[in-house]
Scaffold this motif. Structure first.
Motif, PDB file in Angstrom:
ATOM      1  N   ALA A   1     -13.023  24.164  20.770  1.00  0.00           N
ATOM      2  CA  ALA A   1     -12.552  23.151  21.723  1.00  0.00           C
ATOM      3  C   ALA A   1     -13.244  21.800  21.552  1.00  0.00           C
ATOM      4  CB  ALA A   1     -12.706  23.634  23.167  1.00  0.00           C
ATOM      5  N   HIS A   2     -14.471  21.816  21.117  1.00  0.00           N
ATOM      6  CA  HIS A   2     -15.179  20.567  20.850  1.00  0.00           C
ATOM      7  C   HIS A   2     -16.097  20.793  19.651  1.00  0.00           C
ATOM      8  CE1 HIS A   2     -18.235  22.788  23.080  1.00  0.00           C
ATOM      9  NE2 HIS A   2     -19.124  21.983  22.544  1.00  0.00           N
TER      10      HIS A   2
ATOM     11  N   GLU B   1     -15.322   4.797  10.451  1.00  0.00           N
ATOM     12  CA  GLU B   1     -15.526   4.065  11.711  1.00  0.00           C
ATOM     13  C   GLU B   1     -14.823   4.759  12.870  1.00  0.00           C
ATOM     14  OE1 GLU B   1     -16.131  -0.577  10.353  1.00  0.00           O
ATOM     15  OE2 GLU B   1     -14.082   0.173  10.549  1.00  0.00           O
ATOM     16  N   ALA B   2     -13.605   5.241  12.620  1.00  0.00           N
ATOM     17  CA  ALA B   2     -12.830   5.917  13.668  1.00  0.00           C
ATOM     18  C   ALA B   2     -13.523   7.202  14.107  1.00  0.00           C
ATOM     19  CB  ALA B   2     -11.427   6.227  13.157  1.00  0.00           C
ATOM     20  N   THR B   3     -14.119   7.918  13.157  1.00  0.00           N
ATOM     21  CA  THR B   3     -14.830   9.162  13.482  1.00  0.00           C
ATOM     22  C   THR B   3     -16.065   8.881  14.323  1.00  0.00           C
ATOM     23  OG1 THR B   3     -14.045  10.153  11.415  1.00  0.00           O
ATOM     24  CG2 THR B   3     -15.896  11.239  12.504  1.00  0.00           C
TER      25      THR B   3
ATOM     26  N   VAL C   1     -16.561   8.738  22.136  1.00  0.00           N
ATOM     27  CA  VAL C   1     -15.567   9.037  23.167  1.00  0.00           C
ATOM     28  C   VAL C   1     -15.757  10.453  23.713  1.00  0.00           C
ATOM     29  CG1 VAL C   1     -13.101   9.443  23.582  1.00  0.00           C
ATOM     30  CG2 VAL C   1     -13.841   7.407  22.337  1.00  0.00           C
ATOM     31  N   GLU C   2     -16.124  11.395  22.839  1.00  0.00           N
ATOM     32  CA  GLU C   2     -16.312  12.787  23.259  1.00  0.00           C
ATOM     33  C   GLU C   2     -17.655  13.019  23.945  1.00  0.00           C
ATOM     34  OE1 GLU C   2     -15.348  16.048  20.855  1.00  0.00           O
ATOM     35  OE2 GLU C   2     -13.362  15.308  20.307  1.00  0.00           O
ATOM     36  N   GLY C   3     -18.396  11.931  24.143  1.00  0.00           N
ATOM     37  CA  GLY C   3     -19.626  12.048  24.922  1.00  0.00           C
ATOM     38  C   GLY C   3     -20.886  12.275  24.124  1.00  0.00           C
ATOM     39  N   HIS C   4     -20.769  12.235  22.789  1.00  0.00           N
ATOM     40  CA  HIS C   4     -21.968  12.381  21.963  1.00  0.00           C
ATOM     41  C   HIS C   4     -22.625  11.017  21.776  1.00  0.00           C
ATOM     42  CE1 HIS C   4     -20.976  16.496  21.023  1.00  0.00           C
ATOM     43  NE2 HIS C   4     -19.785  16.137  20.565  1.00  0.00           N
ATOM     44  N   MET C   5     -23.932  10.991  21.824  1.00  0.00           N
ATOM     45  CA  MET C   5     -24.642   9.742  21.575  1.00  0.00           C
ATOM     46  C   MET C   5     -24.602   9.423  20.085  1.00  0.00           C
ATOM     47  SD  MET C   5     -28.014   9.852  24.037  1.00  0.00           S
ATOM     48  CE  MET C   5     -28.503   8.229  23.449  1.00  0.00           C
ATOM     49  N   THR C   6     -24.284   8.179  19.760  1.00  0.00           N
ATOM     50  CA  THR C   6     -24.316   7.765  18.357  1.00  0.00           C
ATOM     51  C   THR C   6     -25.732   7.937  17.846  1.00  0.00           C
ATOM     52  OG1 THR C   6     -22.651   6.106  18.862  1.00  0.00           O
ATOM     53  CG2 THR C   6     -23.768   5.916  16.752  1.00  0.00           C
ATOM     54  N   ASN C   7     -25.874   8.570  16.698  1.00  0.00           N
ATOM     55  CA  ASN C   7     -27.216   8.817  16.170  1.00  0.00           C
ATOM     56  C   ASN C   7     -27.464   8.044  14.889  1.00  0.00           C
ATOM     57  OD1 ASN C   7     -26.411  10.671  13.812  1.00  0.00           O
ATOM     58  ND2 ASN C   7     -25.454  11.691  15.563  1.00  0.00           N
ATOM     59  N   SER C   8     -28.721   7.966  14.516  1.00  0.00           N
ATOM     60  CA  SER C   8     -29.121   7.159  13.367  1.00  0.00           C
ATOM     61  C   SER C   8     -28.569   7.697  12.049  1.00  0.00           C
ATOM     62  CB  SER C   8     -30.648   7.077  13.284  1.00  0.00           C
ATOM     63  OG  SER C   8     -31.225   8.362  13.139  1.00  0.00           O
TER      64      SER C   8
END
Length: 284
Positions: A149-150, A173-175, A181-188
């Motif tokens: 599901a996620h 970039e879209a990924t 959008v799915e609530g994950h923090m952008t990581n390094s």
């Protein structure tokens, strides 16, 4: 501990599992193998539990061919592989470079009514990413989403990397956006991958923007991001900027051997031999 269990007559799968597992976790696959083989010789009833942990030991010890062989032995002796067996084998297959076998095992899991773990999917996904097999990575990514599901950050990072390695900027970039959008923090990790791609495409300002984003995430400077920036400066002819950046890294204490190799290469190509030599000396 094995000798004590032997003397006490406590040689059972349940008792031997923690011992073999402890060796597996420490990377001591030979000791794990010794206990496993000895227990078999002493008549301990074989079980999927013992086979699973021994397969795990081979996988962690990077003895993938032994894991494959033991899995085949297990199946041939009529011991039913369970969900844990398949997940362990998929991970070992992917890490061992047999990604085709890993995909086949995923299919077999579905056929037997098992649910592949996050780790199984991300192992296969990461391998396809490294091999730049984008379509295959996309298929696994979509399958993972349908089953769980996620998806987690590791899977998103692998997809960003797959697109970036293939030079597919819009998709990468879209990924990254979908990840947020799915609530994950952008990581390094994902940001550094994109930053590297921007550099390859001579999109310096975009690379700088991503660099700033990475720096805002970290308590301490991110050496990988700085190294990517150094390389971009070198390839775009900004030699003085690269040199100033490296000196800043030196002063701040956030550089490594890769940093030194990058700046030495940049300096040597532009005839700045003395400065390159001075950096080489610091590596010693």
């Amino acid at each position: 501990q094995f000798s004590r269990l032997k003397v006490c007559g406590d040689l059972t799968s349940d008792n031997l599992f923690p011992l073999i597992n402890s060796y597996a976790e420490r990377g001591s696959w030979k000791k794990a193998e010794q206990v496993f083989l000895s227990s078999t010789e002493l008549g301990v009833q074989k079980s999927s539990l013992l086979y699973n942990v021994m397969i795990k030991a081979y996988g962690l010890g990077k003895r993938y061919w032994k894991a494959f062989s033991l899995f085949e032995t297990m199946e041939s002796e009529g011991i039913i592989a369970d969900e844990a067996t398949f997940n362990t084998m998929i991970h070992a297959s992917a890490k061992g470079g047999s990604v085709g076998k890993a995909v086949a095992l995923l299919a077999e899991m579905h056929h037997r009514g098992f649910k592949p773990s996050f780790c199984s999917y991300t192992s296969v996904l990461s391998t396809f990413s490294k091999l730049r097999q984008v379509k295959e990575a996309e298929n696994i990514f979509q399958e993972m989403k349908s089953v769980h599901a996620h998806v987690d950050e590791v899977a998103y990072n692998a997809m960003v990397n797959a697109y970036a390695e293939a030079g597919m900027l819009k998709e990468a970039e879209a990924t990254l956006c979908a990840m947020e959008v799915e609530g994950h923090m952008t990581n390094s990790i994902a940001c550094c991958v994109l930053m590297k791609l921007y550099g390859k495409l001579d999109m310096l300002e975009k690379a700088k923007e991503m660099f700033k984003k990475v720096e805002c995430m970290q308590v301490h400077p991110n050496v990988q991001a700085w190294n990517i920036l150094l390389d971009i400066y070198g390839r775009t002819g900004m030699i003085d900027t690269a040199w100033v950046s490296f000196k800043k890294m030196q002063k701040g204490g956030y550089f490594d051997k890769t940093s030194c190799k990058i700046i030495i290469s940049i300096l040597k190509k532009t005839g700045r031999i003395q400065e390159a030599f001075s950096v080489a000396c610091t590596m010693k």
